[in-house]
Design a protein around this motif. Structure first.
Motif, PDB file in Angstrom:
ATOM      1  N   MET A  61      27.095 -13.392  30.986  1.00 25.66           N
ATOM      2  CA  MET A  61      26.159 -14.505  30.801  1.00 25.66           C
ATOM      3  C   MET A  61      25.617 -14.935  32.164  1.00 25.66           C
ATOM      4  SD  MET A  61      24.341 -16.732  29.378  1.00 25.66           S
ATOM      5  CE  MET A  61      24.691 -16.858  27.623  1.00 25.66           C
ATOM      6  N   PRO A  62      24.342 -14.654  32.477  1.00 27.41           N
ATOM      7  CA  PRO A  62      23.815 -14.857  33.835  1.00 27.41           C
ATOM      8  C   PRO A  62      23.076 -16.175  34.064  1.00 27.41           C
ATOM      9  CG  PRO A  62      22.289 -13.529  32.582  1.00 27.41           C
ATOM     10  CD  PRO A  62      23.403 -13.917  31.627  1.00 27.41           C
ATOM     11  N   ARG A  63      23.262 -17.180  33.184  1.00 30.23           N
ATOM     12  CA  ARG A  63      22.394 -18.365  33.262  1.00 30.23           C
ATOM     13  C   ARG A  63      22.531 -19.116  34.581  1.00 30.23           C
ATOM     14  NH1 ARG A  63      25.550 -22.458  29.026  1.00 30.23           N
ATOM     15  NH2 ARG A  63      27.323 -22.895  30.398  1.00 30.23           N
ATOM     16  N   ALA A  64      23.684 -19.039  35.260  1.00 27.54           N
ATOM     17  CA  ALA A  64      23.843 -19.736  36.532  1.00 27.54           C
ATOM     18  C   ALA A  64      22.892 -19.200  37.595  1.00 27.54           C
ATOM     19  CB  ALA A  64      25.290 -19.620  37.010  1.00 27.54           C
ATOM     20  N   LEU A  65      22.415 -17.973  37.406  1.00 28.10           N
ATOM     21  CA  LEU A  65      21.517 -17.349  38.375  1.00 28.10           C
ATOM     22  C   LEU A  65      20.046 -17.512  38.014  1.00 28.10           C
ATOM     23  CD1 LEU A  65      23.566 -14.081  38.973  1.00 28.10           C
ATOM     24  CD2 LEU A  65      23.428 -16.083  40.450  1.00 28.10           C
ATOM     25  N   PHE A  66      19.762 -18.127  36.873  1.00 29.73           N
ATOM     26  CA  PHE A  66      18.358 -18.308  36.475  1.00 29.73           C
ATOM     27  C   PHE A  66      17.547 -19.095  37.514  1.00 29.73           C
ATOM     28  CE2 PHE A  66      19.186 -17.795  31.603  1.00 29.73           C
ATOM     29  CZ  PHE A  66      19.356 -16.443  31.816  1.00 29.73           C
ATOM     30  N   PRO A  67      18.062 -20.221  38.043  1.00 28.41           N
ATOM     31  CA  PRO A  67      17.248 -20.944  39.041  1.00 28.41           C
ATOM     32  C   PRO A  67      16.940 -20.094  40.275  1.00 28.41           C
ATOM     33  CG  PRO A  67      18.983 -22.362  38.176  1.00 28.41           C
ATOM     34  CD  PRO A  67      19.276 -20.983  37.670  1.00 28.41           C
ATOM     35  N   GLN A  68      17.928 -19.342  40.767  1.00 28.28           N
ATOM     36  CA  GLN A  68      17.696 -18.501  41.949  1.00 28.28           C
ATOM     37  C   GLN A  68      16.708 -17.386  41.641  1.00 28.28           C
ATOM     38  OE1 GLN A  68      21.262 -16.898  43.675  1.00 28.28           O
ATOM     39  NE2 GLN A  68      20.190 -15.906  45.380  1.00 28.28           N
ATOM     40  N   LEU A  69      16.843 -16.757  40.482  1.00 29.06           N
ATOM     41  CA  LEU A  69      15.915 -15.700  40.100  1.00 29.06           C
ATOM     42  C   LEU A  69      14.494 -16.248  39.948  1.00 29.06           C
ATOM     43  CD1 LEU A  69      18.156 -13.855  37.500  1.00 29.06           C
ATOM     44  CD2 LEU A  69      17.255 -12.846  39.612  1.00 29.06           C
ATOM     45  N   ALA A  70      14.368 -17.443  39.356  1.00 25.82           N
ATOM     46  CA  ALA A  70      13.047 -18.046  39.187  1.00 25.82           C
ATOM     47  C   ALA A  70      12.410 -18.378  40.528  1.00 25.82           C
ATOM     48  CB  ALA A  70      13.157 -19.306  38.330  1.00 25.82           C
ATOM     49  N   ALA A  71      13.227 -18.817  41.491  1.00 26.17           N
ATOM     50  CA  ALA A  71      12.706 -19.221  42.801  1.00 26.17           C
ATOM     51  C   ALA A  71      12.433 -18.042  43.717  1.00 26.17           C
ATOM     52  CB  ALA A  71      13.699 -20.167  43.479  1.00 26.17           C
ATOM     53  N   GLN A  72      13.110 -16.907  43.473  1.00 27.96           N
ATOM     54  CA  GLN A  72      12.972 -15.768  44.387  1.00 27.96           C
ATOM     55  C   GLN A  72      12.317 -14.566  43.701  1.00 27.96           C
ATOM     56  OE1 GLN A  72      16.880 -14.993  46.035  1.00 27.96           O
ATOM     57  NE2 GLN A  72      17.053 -17.031  46.908  1.00 27.96           N
ATOM     58  N   THR A  73      13.029 -13.936  42.792  1.00 27.94           N
ATOM     59  CA  THR A  73      12.541 -12.704  42.175  1.00 27.94           C
ATOM     60  C   THR A  73      11.236 -12.909  41.416  1.00 27.94           C
ATOM     61  OG1 THR A  73      14.830 -11.946  41.939  1.00 27.94           O
ATOM     62  CG2 THR A  73      13.149 -10.815  40.632  1.00 27.94           C
ATOM     63  N   TYR A  74      11.167 -13.997  40.650  1.00 25.94           N
ATOM     64  CA  TYR A  74      10.013 -14.215  39.784  1.00 25.94           C
ATOM     65  C   TYR A  74       9.080 -15.314  40.299  1.00 25.94           C
ATOM     66  CZ  TYR A  74      13.006 -11.558  36.614  1.00 25.94           C
ATOM     67  OH  TYR A  74      13.808 -10.598  36.061  1.00 25.94           O
TER      68      TYR A  74
END
Length: 430
Positions: free
Chosen positions: A262-275
């Protein structure tokens, strides 16, 4: 020339009724709704699934408004988790020792009163984080007492062959609430204000109390030994799990999927960086909504669930698909491709949830169902929170995409290894 012959090869086209039956093979199985008692319980869930999400949004929003600190928001989550775990285990033992309808009436009334107290403190401008945490702890304690009784009651309201369908109906409603509730909260706060979110939840819970009041009595079955709901009975529940391998494996399957994948803890970082090129706000909203949306779609096309007999293989297969989809999400650099993978993961999660629930209700005796659902509640609530810690740490050490993809691969490897070495789950069928 007769045009009908030219398009059908000389054969009559199938009647409309046959075509409808073909489509219904995939559409959601609604047979449990023909049973008035289950229909009342399910109908109340529709209301509270959205209402509870209003409070779930309002509490962290109010704490952040008071403190300006996300750390306090995280602390509030922990304040609610501990009583949830304790009272879910105890609530399962209580549900096996008394009339489950009566327990549902008491606990739903308690949750409603707590929501009114949430509204009162917000309406009066108390602005006390301590008061919010205490109310949250009390609310989660009531919910922990309520959830095992509610889930265990379903097996008394529908026949065994309709348990997967009943599970799909209930899970679809809850997942829909997780999508619609936060969106509704975001739309209502600027219009009516934050305190009124609590009030709407309290009014929704009154509908639930009325629906439960109209349920038939659900006392322990005749011949069941009278018992007190104490530590001894909770321990007996864990002993029962250890003696029934298929039940233990059903819990382990969810722990494997959620803790490792379950990767939801990384959603903010992914939204701010990868996407980030897609817009951080848009990306974050889509990432959080994708899994619930996939689960809802899975529920809407769950007609095949009722015909499946190899429930163990359904759990194994859905967890493996979850792991593959999470791996694909971690490897994708395109937002829309990533969201599609998360939606597939949501469908797999729905399938896993339905068949794990069906196994718990069918493989356990009625006198143990409350305690099994108590453990189920703890696993479902605790797994994603452990995943937040694990993925947050791994994301900081290895990068978010590597952590997500690695977690997905671990899910596949561990689940397949468990299925290969311990055959009880893959052999289980109804």
């Amino acid at each position: 020339m007769d045009t009908s012959e030219s398009t059908t090869g000389g054969q009559d086209p199938p009647p409309k009724g046959a075509r409808r039956r073909g489509r219904r093979r995939w559409a959601m199985d609604t047979r449990p709704l023909r049973r008035p008692a289950y229909r009342r319980l399910w109908g109340s869930t529709i209301v509270t699934a959205v209402g509870s999400q209003l409070t779930a949004v309002a509490v962290p929003k109010q704490i952040y408004d008071i403190t300006g600190s996300s750390a306090w928001v995280g602390g509030a989550s922990l304040a609610g988790l501990v009583p949830l775990i304790v009272f879910a285990l105890w609530g399962g033992a209580i549900a096996d020792s008394m009339d489950r309808r009566k327990l549902l009436l008491i606990t739903n009334s308690g949750i409603a009163v707590t929501s009114l107290l949430f509204w009162l403190q917000a309406f009066t401008g108390l602005e006390s984080v301590a008061a919010l945490m205490v109310l949250l702890a009390v609310q989660q304690a009531f919910w922990g007492l309520n959830a095992p009784a509610r889930s265990a009651s379903i097996a008394r309201l529908v026949p065994a062959d309709e348990l997967p369908a009943a599970g799909a109906l209930g899970s679809t409603v809850m997942q829909t609430g997780q999508v619609a509730g936060p969106l509704l909260a975001g739309a209502l706060i600027p219009v009516v204000g934050l305190p009124e979110l609590y009030l709407v939840d309290a009014l929704a819970l009154c509908v639930t109390v009325w629906a439960v009041y109209r349920l038939p009595a659900l006392p322990p079955l005749a011949g069941t030994a009278a018992r007190r709901a104490g530590v001894t009975e909770i321990v007996a529940g864990f002993r029962y799990i250890s003696g029934h391998t298929v039940l233990l494996l059903s819990f382990l399957a969810d722990i494997i999927a959620m803790v490792l994948g379950m990767p939801r803890a990384l959603f903010p970082q992914l939204a701010a960086q990868t996407y980030a090129p897609y817009g951080e706000g848009l990306a974050l909203g889509l990432l959080f909504a994708a899994i619930p949306i996939g689960a809802v779609l899975g529920g809407l096309f769950s007609g095949t669930f009722s015909r499946a007999r190899r429930h163990g293989w359904m759990v194994i297969g859905s967890v493996v698909v979850w792991g593959v989809a999470i791996t694909g999400f971690g490897l994708s650099g395109n937002l829309w491709v990533g969201v599609a993978f998360l939606a597939v993961a949501g469908v797999a999660d729905m399938v896993s949830m339905v068949f794990r629930g069906a196994i718990l209700l069918s493989a356990a005796t009625d006198e143990m169902r409350g305690r099994m659902q108590g453990v189920f509640t703890v696993v479902v609530a605790g797994g994603p929170r452990l995943a937040d810690v694990l993925h947050g740490t791994a994301g900081s050490a290895f990068g978010p995409r590597t952590a997500v993809a690695g977690g997905g691969l671990l899910v596949v490897a561990v689940m397949l290894t468990l299925a290969a070495t311990v055959p009880a789950l893959r052999r289980y069928r109804v």
